[in-house]
Design an enzyme around this catalytic site. Structure first.
Site, PDB file in Angstrom:
ATOM      1  N   GLU A  11       0.948  -1.131   0.027  1.00  0.00           N
ATOM      2  CA  GLU A  11       0.101  -0.111  -0.072  1.00  0.00           C
ATOM      3  C   GLU A  11       0.868   1.218   0.021  1.00  0.00           C
ATOM      4  OE1 GLU A  11      -1.045  -1.516   3.686  1.00  0.00           O
ATOM      5  OE2 GLU A  11      -1.008   0.632   4.710  1.00  0.00           O
TER       6      GLU A  11
ATOM      7  N   LYS B   1       2.735   4.502   1.037  1.00  0.00           N
ATOM      8  CA  LYS B   1       3.402   5.028   2.442  1.00  0.00           C
ATOM      9  C   LYS B   1       2.981   6.621   2.164  1.00  0.00           C
ATOM     10  CE  LYS B   1       7.173   5.311   5.241  1.00  0.00           C
ATOM     11  NZ  LYS B   1       7.343   6.690   5.699  1.00  0.00           N
TER      12      LYS B   1
ATOM     13  N   ASP C 230       2.730  10.542   2.906  1.00  0.00           N
ATOM     14  CA  ASP C 230       3.897  11.350   3.558  1.00  0.00           C
ATOM     15  C   ASP C 230       3.120  12.467   4.215  1.00  0.00           C
ATOM     16  OD1 ASP C 230       6.202  12.391   4.146  1.00  0.00           O
ATOM     17  OD2 ASP C 230       6.698  13.348   2.109  1.00  0.00           O
TER      18      ASP C 230
ATOM     19  N   TYR D 262      -4.446   2.724   8.403  1.00  0.00           N
ATOM     20  CA  TYR D 262      -3.798   1.562   7.823  1.00  0.00           C
ATOM     21  C   TYR D 262      -3.063   0.622   8.979  1.00  0.00           C
ATOM     22  CZ  TYR D 262      -0.070   5.047   9.006  1.00  0.00           C
ATOM     23  OH  TYR D 262       0.805   5.930   9.767  1.00  0.00           O
TER      24      TYR D 262
ATOM     25  N   LYS E 274      11.144   2.661  -0.379  1.00  0.00           N
ATOM     26  CA  LYS E 274      11.106   4.203  -0.531  1.00  0.00           C
ATOM     27  C   LYS E 274      11.246   4.397  -1.856  1.00  0.00           C
ATOM     28  CE  LYS E 274      11.221   6.634   2.648  1.00  0.00           C
ATOM     29  NZ  LYS E 274      11.700   6.902   3.719  1.00  0.00           N
TER      30      LYS E 274
ATOM     31  N   CYS F 165      42.286  20.206  15.890  1.00  0.00           N
ATOM     32  CA  CYS F 165      40.853  20.621  15.987  1.00  0.00           C
ATOM     33  C   CYS F 165      40.564  21.805  15.763  1.00  0.00           C
ATOM     34  CB  CYS F 165      40.180  19.878  17.578  1.00  0.00           C
ATOM     35  SG  CYS F 165      38.699  20.678  18.034  1.00  0.00           S
TER      36      CYS F 165
ATOM     37  N   CYS G  89      39.723  23.678  19.469  1.00  0.00           N
ATOM     38  CA  CYS G  89      40.321  23.821  20.740  1.00  0.00           C
ATOM     39  C   CYS G  89      41.765  23.687  20.402  1.00  0.00           C
ATOM     40  CB  CYS G  89      39.733  22.711  21.656  1.00  0.00           C
ATOM     41  SG  CYS G  89      40.343  20.982  21.215  1.00  0.00           S
TER      42      CYS G  89
ATOM     43  N   CYS H 159      39.059  14.970  17.454  1.00  0.00           N
ATOM     44  CA  CYS H 159      39.769  15.657  18.349  1.00  0.00           C
ATOM     45  C   CYS H 159      40.111  15.120  19.506  1.00  0.00           C
ATOM     46  CB  CYS H 159      38.769  16.891  18.575  1.00  0.00           C
ATOM     47  SG  CYS H 159      39.414  17.715  20.264  1.00  0.00           S
TER      48      CYS H 159
ATOM     49  N   CYS I 195      37.789  20.597  25.199  1.00  0.00           N
ATOM     50  CA  CYS I 195      37.427  20.991  23.881  1.00  0.00           C
ATOM     51  C   CYS I 195      35.961  21.560  24.149  1.00  0.00           C
ATOM     52  CB  CYS I 195      37.380  19.968  23.073  1.00  0.00           C
ATOM     53  SG  CYS I 195      36.689  20.278  21.144  1.00  0.00           S
TER      54      CYS I 195
HETATM   55  S1  IVH Z   1       2.626   0.853   9.139  1.00  0.00           S
HETATM   56  C1  IVH Z   1       4.001  -0.776  12.929  1.00  0.00           C
HETATM   57  N1  IVH Z   1       1.763   2.071   6.811  1.00  0.00           N
HETATM   58  O1  IVH Z   1       5.520   5.596   7.918  1.00  0.00           O
HETATM   59  C2  IVH Z   1       3.953  -0.180  11.548  1.00  0.00           C
HETATM   60  N2  IVH Z   1       2.937   3.344   8.195  1.00  0.00           N
HETATM   61  O2  IVH Z   1       8.185   5.132   8.329  1.00  0.00           O
HETATM   62  C3  IVH Z   1       3.348   0.939  11.672  1.00  0.00           C
HETATM   63  N3  IVH Z   1       3.234   5.603   7.188  1.00  0.00           N
HETATM   64  O3  IVH Z   1       5.509   6.067  11.431  1.00  0.00           O
HETATM   65  C4  IVH Z   1       3.427   1.933  10.355  1.00  0.00           C
HETATM   66  N4  IVH Z   1       2.089   5.368   5.320  1.00  0.00           N
HETATM   67  O4  IVH Z   1       3.622   7.374  10.089  1.00  0.00           O
HETATM   68  C5  IVH Z   1       2.155   2.321   7.964  1.00  0.00           C
HETATM   69  N5  IVH Z   1       0.663   2.771   4.864  1.00  0.00           N
HETATM   70  C6  IVH Z   1       1.320   2.808   5.827  1.00  0.00           C
HETATM   71  C7  IVH Z   1       2.107   4.143   6.072  1.00  0.00           C
HETATM   72  C8  IVH Z   1       2.695   4.409   7.173  1.00  0.00           C
HETATM   73  C9  IVH Z   1       2.608   6.145   5.890  1.00  0.00           C
HETATM   74  C10 IVH Z   1       3.973   6.387   8.328  1.00  0.00           C
HETATM   75  C11 IVH Z   1       3.686   6.012   9.819  1.00  0.00           C
HETATM   76  C12 IVH Z   1       5.090   5.505  10.177  1.00  0.00           C
HETATM   77  C13 IVH Z   1       6.131   5.711   9.039  1.00  0.00           C
HETATM   78  C14 IVH Z   1       7.378   4.966   9.403  1.00  0.00           C
END
Ligand code: IVH
Length: 750
Positions: A125, A127, A129, A235, A323, A428, A431, A446, A452
């Protein structure tokens, strides 16, 4: 300019102008404080402006404005939001950057579970932002909303969350306790129109939708949040009184039925290749989604397997974020500056002509170390085809997620003939002490230690940082000011705790000084006193010993339980630590000589001889063995800790600090109600129902310590078929032995 006129000297006309100005400045500061991690005003400056506002209103009561900052709820931002302890920790995710990383993730999942290829399916799914939010419903009614904070404790933003249209206030047929987690975000369209309105009203313009969402949610005044168009995707979940389903996909579907918005691009995938195809599909649609995403999240679909996989310290084993590639931009590298860190590391930093990379203005980038600048990687291999970096170069910078921007490439065709090769200073810059590179270390350090000022200040900043003492109102800025303060200096951690007493004896009180006021002084002294009672692991982390991070500090705290036990054992182990270092040096020397002479190195002989030479007392050997027996503690950490405590300056400072503390809270026995909490368990032979890794993780999650060898300290041996010498040794020592089923029934898993 009315701002330079003292309150007494203001005429009525100027007073009105000045109140209007203050109103604007304070409002902007509020907005900035709640959306940026780096507010433009210090709390002290903010307090001072607010006091000025009140003073003017007192002199000219009829000029007091509706909406005066004096009447705003929550007052100073330092007061902030209430805190919420999460019933279930809010975690972050590990990252994958390449297709290979995704395959590795699948392998690691299956290896942990001991299942063949193709037996694990996943969800994929987008991610989102934005920022994560946890919504707590009791009997179907929204009772609390909290931000992630540090994962354990977040901020109470209930009133603000209530203003989000896609957050249901009430739900029917819900479990009695339901914590729904997801992401708050702002769509591109809403972001553009918000900024339009903001700029027309002369307010703050946000740099990207994420900042706008964060700034809008973290508003002390929920009315402002209400006027901002935020959205929410569910999610994940926290505490539940009953399960939401058997699979991730099923649970998300259930959340959708309960009335939450869930992401339509969520899909079940049967293999890593399917995950990658779905990633490509989402990547292709990214620009048209209408909201920002920065990758694709993969989760093991079977919730039973998720439970078995469990967590590492801060991330789940059952999920990963794939990512999108980092964003890139070209700009001029104007200069290379050297920063000195708390462990003395000299870090070169690129000062850049400001450039926008993925919606954020970047003007600094890390250059890691002198090898990196010279075009050499960690193992001495060429990077950037061996091209070096010089001041004046035209460079490519990139930024992935929240990480510090980096310099990826340099365009030699644009290099000026006079550009000089970069040379790392050998002393350094702060210092003047020699800065040296030890064998095998890419970093020059250093050698000034606490003399320092840069190291001392950085150590203090680390000491008050969030994962350490976390003292509200005493951040990096205040630490820098106090360090140089002649009247009320803070040069070591103990000085923080004597501030109140020293201030009350001083002629010019802190409250009368620039940047401070009665309230902020009172608050900071209270915040300091509150931290005289501190968790043991935080204390260890706060000392800033090299190689001792948050997780290692927790391991050490669990291993020793009390400060006295740690200090005594580490001191006792000192001769063995030195012998260990001598052995390392002897090994290095032996390798060099053997290579020169064209023979095989006799490493273990060399090490043994070096250790014998040191005449280590038996009790030191035992103490050292105990130290490195701690989970996650290897010789490197042990040596570093030993060096720190043996250094008279450092140990003196630590002693003075400990004297100021009233209570060092020992680590909570994890799961103290489990029958194996605090017990040392050894697994041997073949396990048939789970892998060794899973058995270990499960035992640890129940508060047991898992060791690789049987000793008098072992409480329990779990022996599968084929168990050999360990089973015999356990029998000789009279240690309780169970088979796999016996173990599973003991811990209630059968
Ligand atoms: S699952 C235990 N699903 O990404 C896992 N996170 O880098 C809980 N985020 O803190 C997170 N979309 O704020 C999950 N589809 C998604 C997400 C997601 C965005 C964020 C979330 C998390 C961060 C981690």
């Amino acid at each position: 300019m009315t701002e330079n006129i003292s309150v007494e000297d203001l005429n009525k006309e100027d007073a009105a102008l000045e109140l209007a100005r203050l109103h604007k400045v304070l409002e902007a500061a509020n907005a900035e404080y709640y959306q940026a991690d780096q507010p433009t005003l210090t709390d002290a400056d903010y307090d001072a402006l607010k006091r000025r506002n009140t003073a003017i209103e007192t002199r000219f009561p009829d000029l007091k404005r509706v909406n005066s900052p004096t009447d705003q709820v929550g007052a100073a931002p330092a007061d902030g939001f209430g805190k919420v302890a999460h019933a279930v920790r809010m975690l972050s995710l590990g990252n994958a950057f390449t297709d290979e990383d995704v395959h590795e993730f699948d392998v690691s999942v299956r290896k942990f579970l001991g299942v063949p290829r193709g037996d694990v399916s996943y969800t994929a799914e987008p991610k989102i932002d934005g920022l994560s939010l946890s919504l707590r419903y009791v009997d179907g009614v929204l009772v609390q909303a909290a931000t992630r904070g540090d994962g354990a404790v977040g901020e109470n933003v209930t009133e603000n969350a209530r203003t989000i249209a896609t957050v249901p206030q009430q739900i029917a047929n819900a479990p009695a306790v339901l914590e729904v987690r997801g992401e708050v975000y702002m769509s591109h369209e809403d972001f553009a129109s918000l900024n339009q309105r903001q700029s027309e009203a002369g307010g703050k313009v946000f740099s990207n939708p994420r900042n706008a969402a964060a700034g809008s949610l973290r508003q002390l005044d929920a009315k402002i949040t209400k006027a901002r168009p935020l959205k929410f995707f569910a999610y994940a979940w926290g505490e539940l009184s009953e399960p939401l389903g058997e699979t991730q996909a099923g649970a998300i579907e259930r959340l959708r039925e309960l009335g939450f918005a869930t992401n339509p691009l969520t899909q079940v995938c049967a293999s890593p290749s399917e995950l990658i195809s779905h990633y490509r599909l989402i990547e292709e649609q990214r620009a048209r989604l209408g909201y920002d995403i920065d990758g694709v999240v993969y989760k093991v679909n079977d919730l039973g397997l998720q439970g078995r996989l469990g967590f590492r310290s801060t991330t789940p084993r059952w999920a990963i974020a794939h990512k999108f590639p980092a964003e890139l931009a070209w700009t001029t590298l104007e200069a290379i500056d050297i920063q000195v860190g708390r462990t003395g590391a000299l870090s070169p930093v690129a000062r850049l002509a400001p450039v926008t990379v993925g919606g954020v203005v970047v003007s600094n980038a890390t250059l890691h170390n002198e090898d990196y600048i010279a075009g050499l990687g960690n193992k001495g291999e060429d990077i950037r085809d061996g091209k070096d970096i010089r001041a004046g170069d035209w460079v490519q910078v990139y930024r992935a997620g929240d990480v510090i921007p980096k310099v990826a490439d340099v365009d030699l065709s644009k290099r000026l003939p006079e550009a000089a090769v970069f040379e790392m200073p050998k002393t350094c810059p702060k210092c003047g002490s020699p800065a040296v590179r030890e064998d095998g270390d890419a970093v020059r350090r250093c050698t000034g230690g606490l003399i320092c000022p840069a190291q001392a200040v950085e150590k203090l900043k680390h000491f008050v940082s969030r994962a350490a003492f976390d003292i509200e109102g005493l951040g990096a800025k205040q630490i820098e000011a106090f360090y140089d303060d002649e009247r009320l200096p803070v040069r070591e951690p103990a000085d923080i705790f004597t501030l109140r007493a020293r201030d009350s004896a001083a002629l010019t009180k802190l409250a009368n000084r620039d940047g401070w006021g009665a309230t902020s002084v009172k608050n900071v002294f209270q915040a300091i006193d509150d931290k005289r009672k501190i968790e043991f692991s935080r204390l260890i982390f706060a000392l800033g010993v090299r190689h001792v991070g948050e997780v290692t500090a927790q391991d050490l705290a669990r291993h020793y339980g009390t400060w006295d036990a740690l200090a005594e054992n580490v001191a006792l182990a000192r001769p063995a630590a030195l012998a260990h270092r001598a052995a390392d040096e002897a090994e290095l020397l032996e390798r060099e000589i053997a290579q020169r002479d064209g023979r095989r190195a006799r490493v273990s002989d060399a090490r043994k001889a070096a250790i014998t030479d040191q005449h280590v007392p038996l009790e030191a050997t035992k103490a050292w063995a105990f130290l490195i027996d701690a989970d996650g503690i290897g010789a490197t950490v042990a040596l570093s800790l030993s060096d720190a405590l043996a250094n008279p300056d450092e140990s003196g400072a630590i002693g003075r600090l400990v004297d100021q503390l009233s209570d060092i809270i020992p680590p909570e026995a994890q799961n103290s109600d489990s029958p194996v909490a605090g017990k040392t368990v050894v697994f041997t032979g073949t396990l048939e129902k789970m892998t060794r890794a899973e058995a270990k993780a499960r035992a640890e999650s129940l508060g047991a310590k898992v060791s690789g060898s049987v000793s008098a300290k072992t409480d329990l041996l779990v022996a599968g078929p084929g168990a050999g010498s360990k089973a015999k040794k356990a029998a000789d020592l009279g240690i309780e032995t169970l088979d796999e089923d016996g173990w599973l029934s003991l811990i209630g898993d059968l």
